[in-house]
Design a protein around this motif. Structure first.
Motif, short mmCIF file in Angstrom:
data_model
loop_
_atom_site.label_atom_id
_atom_site.label_comp_id
_atom_site.label_asym_id
_atom_site.label_seq_id
_atom_site.Cartn_x
_atom_site.Cartn_y
_atom_site.Cartn_z
N ALA A 1 -0.90 -30.09 -64.19
CA ALA A 1 -0.94 -29.91 -65.65
C ALA A 1 -1.24 -28.47 -66.03
O ALA A 1 -1.25 -28.14 -67.21
CB ALA A 1 -1.99 -30.84 -66.26
N THR B 1 -8.78 -32.53 -82.09
CA THR B 1 -7.83 -32.04 -83.09
C THR B 1 -8.27 -32.54 -84.46
O THR B 1 -9.22 -33.32 -84.55
CB THR B 1 -6.39 -32.51 -82.77
OG1 THR B 1 -5.48 -31.90 -83.67
CG2 THR B 1 -6.24 -34.03 -82.84
N ARG C 1 -6.19 -28.41 -89.34
CA ARG C 1 -7.07 -27.53 -88.58
C ARG C 1 -6.49 -26.10 -88.70
O ARG C 1 -5.29 -25.91 -88.59
CB ARG C 1 -7.03 -27.98 -87.12
CG ARG C 1 -7.93 -27.24 -86.20
CD ARG C 1 -7.77 -27.81 -84.80
NE ARG C 1 -8.80 -27.32 -83.92
CZ ARG C 1 -8.87 -27.60 -82.63
NH1 ARG C 1 -7.95 -28.38 -82.07
NH2 ARG C 1 -9.84 -27.13 -81.88
N ALA D 1 1.56 -29.21 -78.25
CA ALA D 1 0.38 -29.89 -77.68
C ALA D 1 -0.20 -30.67 -78.84
O ALA D 1 -1.24 -30.35 -79.40
CB ALA D 1 -0.61 -28.88 -77.12
N ASP E 1 3.23 -33.78 -75.96
CA ASP E 1 1.94 -33.62 -75.29
C ASP E 1 2.11 -34.19 -73.88
O ASP E 1 3.01 -34.99 -73.63
CB ASP E 1 0.85 -34.38 -76.05
CG ASP E 1 -0.56 -33.86 -75.73
OD1 ASP E 1 -1.13 -33.12 -76.55
OD2 ASP E 1 -1.08 -34.18 -74.63
N ASN F 1 -4.51 -24.21 -79.32
CA ASN F 1 -5.67 -24.78 -78.62
C ASN F 1 -5.29 -25.54 -77.36
O ASN F 1 -5.91 -26.55 -77.02
CB ASN F 1 -6.48 -25.66 -79.60
CG ASN F 1 -6.87 -24.86 -80.83
OD1 ASN F 1 -7.52 -23.83 -80.72
ND2 ASN F 1 -6.42 -25.29 -82.00
C1 LIG Z 1 -7.42 -29.47 -77.83
S1 LIG Z 1 -5.89 -30.33 -77.98
C2 LIG Z 1 -5.11 -29.34 -79.24
C3 LIG Z 1 -4.38 -30.23 -80.26
C4 LIG Z 1 -3.74 -29.47 -81.42
N1 LIG Z 1 -2.72 -28.56 -80.94
C5 LIG Z 1 -4.77 -28.74 -82.24
O1 LIG Z 1 -4.82 -27.50 -82.17
O2 LIG Z 1 -5.54 -29.39 -82.95
C6 LIG Z 1 -5.04 -29.81 -76.48
C7 LIG Z 1 -3.88 -30.72 -76.11
O3 LIG Z 1 -3.12 -30.07 -75.08
C8 LIG Z 1 -2.61 -31.09 -74.24
N2 LIG Z 1 -2.20 -30.51 -72.94
C9 LIG Z 1 -2.99 -30.07 -71.93
N3 LIG Z 1 -2.25 -29.64 -70.91
C10 LIG Z 1 -0.94 -29.80 -71.27
C11 LIG Z 1 0.30 -29.54 -70.63
N4 LIG Z 1 0.37 -29.05 -69.39
N5 LIG Z 1 1.44 -29.84 -71.30
C12 LIG Z 1 1.38 -30.35 -72.55
N6 LIG Z 1 0.24 -30.63 -73.20
C13 LIG Z 1 -0.92 -30.35 -72.57
C14 LIG Z 1 -3.77 -32.08 -74.15
O4 LIG Z 1 -3.34 -33.36 -73.72
C15 LIG Z 1 -4.33 -32.06 -75.57
O5 LIG Z 1 -3.84 -33.12 -76.34
#
Ligand SMILES: C[S@@+](CC[C@H](N)C(=O)[O-])C[C@H]1O[C@@H](n2cnc3c(N)ncnc32)[C@H](O)[C@@H]1O
Length: 295
Positions: free
Chosen positions: A48, A103, A107, A134, A164, A241
């Motif tokens: 990941a 999230t 935001r 994401a 995601d 993020n």
């Molecule tokens: C902290 S959340 C951010 C959500 C939103 N973008 C925000 O800023 O509120 C980070 C997200 O990145 C996703 N994520 C982590 N590694 C990833 C990857 N390799 N490919 C796609 N998504 C990923 C996680 O599953 C998570 O839902």
């Protein structure tokens, strides 16, 4: 101590080495050794791109102990053998357990103000394409959708791709049901227009209306995947993020690929703590944590 294998996207073995002196966690239900933790870190990094800090051992224990219980294995070593054996279901559950999905609606609201300004100037009839790469449980793509439906001139369409790696949060996003205490984060004029309030058994929840759901498509996409399946370019990409979980070579590799799917006049939005200093050849600053293509 295992050697860190090459990262699939960047070629490097970027996760920080973990000291072997960490004591085993014998007071807990499952024994969790420094070697187990190093295996977890190597595996989530390769699959990941997530670089788990050495201090995250407690977090990893509590998140994965649930998976050990669910699978009925007796130790972390056995559980990791199962994950590493390539069992696709358990690999998905392992990744879901280790992602951080925090999230909320609207935001970092300055991004939505800028998006709204840009969309109000949209003149041609071409559908606007936006990617939330994401998207977590949907609050971000639905905030984009509300902004777009409000700002776009009549007749202009929008499509939002929400992706995601975590299938649990994608399921929540497709359902579009949220606790009612999220309402204050949504601008007042949008609450009635885009949400239904639950009654009876659904009391305490809100649900996105069809008008909003229709413009958002949820799909699983690992940003590390060799091939990104989308065709065409995006007018806006929200990559917020998530890069904080990646090391710099991984960030750079992903940013380079984003630059190839962004429309020449498009904008990239990143999270408040994610600067793109190291990607200056690709992007130029265009506002607060907002970037445009350099060329
Ligand atoms: C902290 S959340 C951010 C959500 C939103 N973008 C925000 O800023 O509120 C980070 C997200 O990145 C996703 N994520 C982590 N590694 C990833 C990857 N390799 N490919 C796609 N998504 C990923 C996680 O599953 C998570 O839902």
């Amino acid at each position: 101590m295992r050697a860190e294998p090459a990262h699939p996207l960047t070629g490097g073995g970027g996760a920080v080495a973990f000291g072997a002196a960490e004591p085993a966690w014998n007071n807990f239900q499952y024994r969790f050794t420094a070697d187990d933790f190093a295996r977890v870190r190597g595996f989530i990094y390769r699959n990941a791109g997530i670089s788990l800090a050495p201090g995250k051992m407690d977090m990893v224990y509590s998140r994965l102990a649930r998976r050990l219980r669910a699978t009925g294995v007796e130790s972390f070593a056995q559980y990791l053998d199962l994950v590493e054996s390539g069992d696709p279901q358990e690999l998905e559950a392992f990744i879901n357990a280790l992602t951080t999905n925090m999230t909320s609606f609207f935001r970092e609201p300055h991004h939505f103000r800028l998006l709204s300004e840009r969309l109000r100037q949209h003149r041609d009839q071409r559908q606007v394409a936006i990617w939330s790469c994401a998207s977590s449980s949907g609050e971000e793509p639905y905030s984009i959708a509300m902004t777009a439906l409000d700002a776009l001139p009549a007749g202009a369409g929008v499509s939002i791709l929400a992706t995601d790696i975590d299938t649990n949060v994608l399921g929540r996003g497709s359902e579009g049901i949220y606790p009612v205490d999220q309402l204050p984060k949504i601008p007042e004029p949008y609450r009635k227009r885009f949400f239904l309030r639950g009654e009876g058994n659904n009391e305490g929840f809100i649900r996105v209306k069809e008008e909003l759901r229709r413009v958002v498509t949820f799909k699983r996409l690992n940003l590390l995947d060799g091939q990104w399946p989308m065709r065409g370019k995006f007018d806006f990409v929200f990559c917020r993020n998530v890069m904080i979980y990646f090391d710099r070579p991984t960030q750079l590799a992903i940013l380079e690929r984003i630059s190839r799917v962004l429309h020449p006049d498009g904008l990239l939005f990143v999270g408040h703590s994610e600067s793109l200093h190291h990607a200056q050849e690709l992007f130029r600053v265009c506002g607060n944590t907002t970037y445009a293509l350099r060329s």
